[in-house]
Enzyme design. Structure first.
Site, short mmCIF file in Angstrom:
data_model
loop_
_atom_site.label_atom_id
_atom_site.label_comp_id
_atom_site.label_asym_id
_atom_site.label_seq_id
_atom_site.Cartn_x
_atom_site.Cartn_y
_atom_site.Cartn_z
N LYS A 215 36.59 45.57 44.40
CA LYS A 215 35.24 44.99 44.86
C LYS A 215 34.50 45.80 44.91
O LYS A 215 33.07 45.84 44.56
CB LYS A 215 35.44 44.05 46.13
CG LYS A 215 36.38 42.60 45.75
CD LYS A 215 36.46 41.81 47.00
CE LYS A 215 37.23 40.52 46.77
NZ LYS A 215 37.62 39.87 47.73
N SER B 250 37.86 34.10 49.77
CA SER B 250 37.04 35.07 50.26
C SER B 250 35.60 34.98 49.98
O SER B 250 34.76 36.08 50.29
CB SER B 250 37.34 36.50 49.66
OG SER B 250 37.16 36.42 48.22
N GLY C 288 49.59 46.71 39.36
CA GLY C 288 47.97 46.86 39.33
C GLY C 288 47.54 46.23 37.96
O GLY C 288 48.35 45.60 37.26
#
Ligand code: ADP
Length: 995
Positions: A941, A898, A458
């Site tokens: 996101k 993306s 992370g």
């Protein structure tokens, strides 16, 4: 050529034979009698430096004696190969008025003493031999003057043997002291000439230069009265000093013996000469005695010299004693060190120490290791202490014996306890904690937690390391952390070879030594940032370390014996899992920690960070209040990243500043006045400070105290004295009066009154009651209030402003959602038309895009064109337009597929000259046919979209599951559309629906 023999060490005793007098008791002179009795003393040691007196022999006003010598010697001449003194009876020594002058470099020749010199000049030597043959064996011996610039106090002269013989003629004449000694040439052997001092001379003039011949006057001592009282006392003093000296110095005793053997009558002037000659006088002091014709003065000079000699010998003795004492102290020190085990070079102590270190683990130590240790111990004994091999063996043994062989901490598989610990240490992270508890549960069932490597992945500051620490705590294992970020040297993991200079074992061996148990939890930090260089691949070394199949026999190069690491629990951390070398990743169980949304950060800040930081700063909870709005502003405008480390730092900053203010305020003697405190003219706006009533209102306090007075002492004490005996007295009756401090961010601070425990409780309470009743307002507790209005006084200006650049995105601009290692963020894609001309259709791209993103722009260009043609078959926009696509911020490199759907939307917006709907953000990879493919980082996101106050987001349909898994506080309130073809996005983005 003349070379003079150094007089420093040789001691020729008198060669004047035939003068042997009777026993000492028969000696005529009283002085000589004393000396004679001294000669019978036993020899004692004498410091080396005192052995400086040189020749000792017959003396005279000794013309008769010398003549006697001459006769005897003449009779023996035929037998002696070396020449002895043969002097004609006719001329007496006093008749020699012209003599060859011989220079003496080091000290004068005293009458009665002999001195060998070396004569290198053949002409001079021949002349001396010639005088002997003519039965005139006398020469003059004169001390050389000190050369300019030389220290006259030195005993030896400055002349070297080489440059003395170069002095000749006038030059030599000028360098000679005027007063010297008539010297009998006792013998000549080769170039060695032995002189016997006879009487004093003074040079009057030079007669010949080569060899230097001078005219002389014979000097006589000034007449003196033998019964003179002063002379008597002085000679008595000299005698007693002499006795002192002779008792302690064997060298002096030798001189006395020789002297008393050869001398019939030692008179007082001779005695003075004798004293001066054997004392350690330097050349000038000696010359002074020689030149002195006044007997009393000569006696005094000699006395001084003897005294000085005694003093010097005492100093020398004390130095020698000190040295001896030091040596014995050294011995003592050594013994003490040995006793304390500090004696490093002592091999036995060392081996004992190693055996002692090994003892607690000896039973569990594998036999092969024990064998190596024993071999090394034997080797240590054979090696030379201090040699490099010895040091090598010692260091090796030090490591070998400090490994906790077979020593384990008791593992705790209590899931409830573990849950409690994890919850205590970390807010949220429910799924992460759940995974860890599962892991512990399996461990409990299997009886061991081995075989798994957990990898926490992370963004920075999300608690990976601290979770690792909590797991160690929960399992009751020792914790060791090492970072492999940028590590490129395999030796860091596998150790250096032992023979390598400065070689060290690898990190794992160091870890075991450090933690002292063989089953620690080892956190390998930043495993995704492993370096690599020509020396080797640390990833493979890590693989050997982590692989449960291999690490039971991990071989460290330095230790060179296999160690069992299978009981070690490895937890790795990484920011980007994709960067972990695949073979390593294969063996890991990855647990993702995605980062925190604002709500979570608020909770973490309130319940965890603030508490620990407050405690660390020594601030009481009632002394400070950070409002929710301040915390929110801190999170939104200063600490936007996914983790909370930066937030932690900012809170620390706030508390540090508050601590300083509190301390400053406490230090200031100025009484704090309640109410409004003005800011200084030059300071920024003040900080709101509240006066807090700690316990109760004044009236209540008075009541309470009144009751207390009549209550029992113990009760009173219990009621009044809280905690450490500190009592807080509310100062005002009103609560929360906002005041301004006198310094920027420097609030007024409570003064704390300490209960005087020495005072009787009753009287104390009475006083308190009195004070409160009088409304005394000197003591108060105040609270520093940090809110959004004064936050910048503590942490400076906000770092982040809204990510939104546009309130309503213009034509050609669309908001995308991106993922970074720091968490999620929003980013705009902007397209404009540069020019339009037939067949000019092209695309220009800027914004530091990576290869994948550049390809995405091409795909988007194609798909956008196809979609437009589908909807407006006559459109020539893409065929004839030169477009420019840019992704701010231009300084940040970006890559990834993306943003595909965002790019298409941006291009179509330009083509249709229509802005997209408000508050819309999207993410999704697009194929050439317009299909939308899934993306990663849905949580980050989504968090980023919320932060930018986006209301509608478009996600790939395949990511629905990821989104559904999100916590309600993250996904709540968002209008989410899942799409699998671009046409759906088109409809959403360009719909005429104003919402
Ligand atoms: P990382 O290893 O992921 O970079 P750390 O473990 O060093 O981050 O965490 C940074 C700080 O944030 C630590 O003080 C940690 O206690 C705190 N922290 C992180 N996540 C949480 C959480 N969920 N609850 C409480 N504190 C947290």
């Amino acid at each position: 050529m003349l070379k003079l023999l150094s007089s420093s060490s040789s001691c020729l005793h008198g060669r004047v034979h035939g003068l042997r007098p009777g026993p000492a008791s028969e000696l005529a002179s009283p002085v000589l009698r004393v000396l004679g009795s001294l000669a019978g003393l036993t020899r004692q040691n004498c410091p080396a430096s005192a052995r400086r007196a040189f020749f000792c022999s017959n003396s005279g006003n000794v013309s008769d004696q010398v003549r006697e010598v001459e006769f005897k010697a003449a009779g023996n001449e035929a037998d002696a190969k070396s020449s002895s003194a043969i002097v004609s009876t006719n001329p007496r020594p006093e008749d020699y008025l012209t003599v060859i002058a011989l220079p003496l470099p080091h000290r004068p020749l005293f009458p009665g003493f002999n001195m060998p010199i070396y004569v290198k000049d053949p002409k001079l030597l021949a002349a001396l031999q010639e005088s002997r043959r003519r039965q005139a064996p006398y020469a003059g011996a004169f001390l050389l003057k000190v050369e300019l610039g030389t220290d006259p106090s030195l005993v030896s002269g400055s002349e070297t043997d080489t440059n003395i013989h170069e002095l000749k003629g006038k030059e030599l004449f000028n360098r000679l002291h005027e007063v010297g000694t008539l010297a009998q040439i006792s013998s000549i052997q080769g170039d060695q000439v032995v002189l016997i001092g006879h009487s004093r001379l003074r040079i009057t003039e030079m007669v010949d230069e080569e060899p230097l011949t001078v005219k002389v006057d014979h000097l006589k001592d000034k007449p003196y009265n033998k019964d003179n009282h002063v002379i008597d006392i002085t000679s008595f003093e000299l005698t007693s000093r002499f006795i002192d000296r002779v008792k302690t110095c064997s060298n002096w005793l030798d001189h006395v013996k020789t002297y008393t053997q050869d001398i019939r009558d030692l008179n007082i002037p001779r005695f003075a000469d004798f004293g001066a000659a054997i004392s350690g006088a330097n050349k000038l002091q000696g010359q002074e005695v020689l030149e002195e014709l006044d007997v009393h003065k000569r006696l005094k000079l000699a006395l001084e010299l003897v005294k000085k000699d005694i003093e010097n010998s005492k100093i020398q003795e004390s130095i020698e004693e000190a040295i001896e004492e030091n040596n014995s102290l050294d011995e003592h020190l050594k013994a003490i060190k040995k006793e304390l085990g500090l004696e490093t070079d002592d091999k036995t102590t060392l081996t004992d120490k190693f055996r002692e270190m090994l003892e607690p683990n000896r039973e569990n130590c594998p036999p092969h290791v024990l064998q190596v240790i024993e071999e090394e111990l034997t080797k240590l004994h054979q090696l030379e202490a201090g040699s490099s091999a010895f040091n090598l063996a010692r260091n090796y043994l030090d490591w070998l014996t400090s490994i906790p062989w077979g020593k384990y901490s008791d593992e705790n598989f209590d899931v409830l306890r573990a849950q409690k610990i994890l919850d205590e240490d970390h807010y949220g992270l429910t799924d992460v904690k759940e995974r860890i508890l599962e892991f512990i549960a399996v461990g409990k069932l299997r009886g061991t937690s081995q075989g798994k490597i957990i990898c926490l992945s992370g963004p920075p500051g999300v608690g990976k390391t601290s979770i690792g620490r909590s797991i160690a705590h929960a399992l009751n294992r020792n914790f060791f952390r090492f970072s492999v970020g940028g590590l490129s040297d395999v030796a860091e993991i596998k150790g250096h070879r032992r023979t390598y200079v400065g070689g060290m074992p690898g990190k794992m061996v160091q870890c075991l030594k450090n933690v002292g148990t063989a089953n620690p939890l080892v956190l390998i930090d930043e495993i995704d940032k492993l370096g690599r260089d020509h020396v080797g691949d640390p990833a493979s070394a890590l693989l050997e370390l982590l692989d449960p199949e291999q690490n039971a026999n991990f071989l460290d190069h330095y230790l060179d014996v296999p160690i069992d690491l299978s009981k070690v629990l490895f937890v790795c951390t990484a920011n980007v899992v994709e960067m972990i070398p695949n073979p390593l990743l294969d063996r890991m169980e990855v647990i993702y920690i995605t980062g925190y949304v604002t709500d979570e950060k608020m909770q973490i800040a309130r319940d965890y960070l603030e508490k620990t930081i407050r405690d660390a700063c020594g601030i009481q909870p009632e002394q400070v209040e950070v409002t929710d709005t301040a915390l929110l502003a801190l999170i939104e405008h200063y600490c936007r990243e996914a983790g909370v480390r930066n937030l932690e730092k900012h809170i620390e900053k706030i508390y540090r500043k508050i601590a300083l203010q509190l301390v400053r305020q406490a230090a200031s003697d100025e009484p704090v006045v309640s109410g409004q405190i003005q800011s200084p003219p030059d300071g920024p706006a003040g900080v709101d400070v509240q006066l807090a009533d700690t316990y109760e209102t004044q009236a209540e306090a008075v009541d309470k105290l009144d009751q207390s007075v009549v209550a029992s002492k113990n009760q009173i004490a219990a009621e009044m004295v809280e905690g450490n005996g500190h009592e807080y007295i509310p100062q005002t009756s009103g609560e929360g009066v906002a005041i301004q401090t006198d310094l920027p961010g420097e609030p007024a601070v409570a003064e704390v009154q300490v209960a005087d425990t020495d005072e009787p409780v009753d009287s104390k309470h009475a006083k308190e009651t009195e004070r409160i009743q009088e409304g005394e307002t000197t003591k108060k507790v105040e609270k520093v209030l940090v809110d959004s209005s004064n936050l910048d006084h503590f942490v400076g200006k906000p770092v982040f402003h809204a990510e939104r650049i546009y309130d309503q995105t213009p034509v050609g601009v669309v908001m995308g959602l991106a993922w970074t290692a720091m968490g999620g963020c929003t980013l705009y894609i902007e397209t404009t038309q540069i020019e339009e001309a037939e067949g000019k259709g092209s695309l220009h791209v800027t914004g530091q895009l990576g290869g994948v993103m550049k390809e995405s722009t091409q795909i988007a260009h194609t798909v956008a064109r196809a979609i437009l043609l589908d909807r407006e078959p006559d459109s020539t926009f893409f065929a004839n337009s030169k477009l420019h696509l840019h992704v701010p911020a231009g300084a940040t490199p970006k890559d990834g597929p993306s943003a595909g759907c965002t790019m298409i939307t941006s291009m179509l917006s330009v083509a249709m000259k229509k802005p997209i709907r408000r508050d819309l953000a999207m993410t999704g990879e697009v194929t050439l046919t317009g299909r939308i493919l899934p993306i990663g980082g849905v949580k980050e996101k989504t968090i980023a979209a919320r932060r930018s106050e986006v209301k509608t987001i478009i996600l790939p349909a395949s990511n629905r599951r990821d989104f559904d898994k999100l916590a309600p506080n993250i996904k709540g309130g968002l209008d989410v559309h899942f799409v699998d073809h671009y046409s759906q996005i088109f409809n959403l983005a360009f719909s005429d629906d104003p919402n």
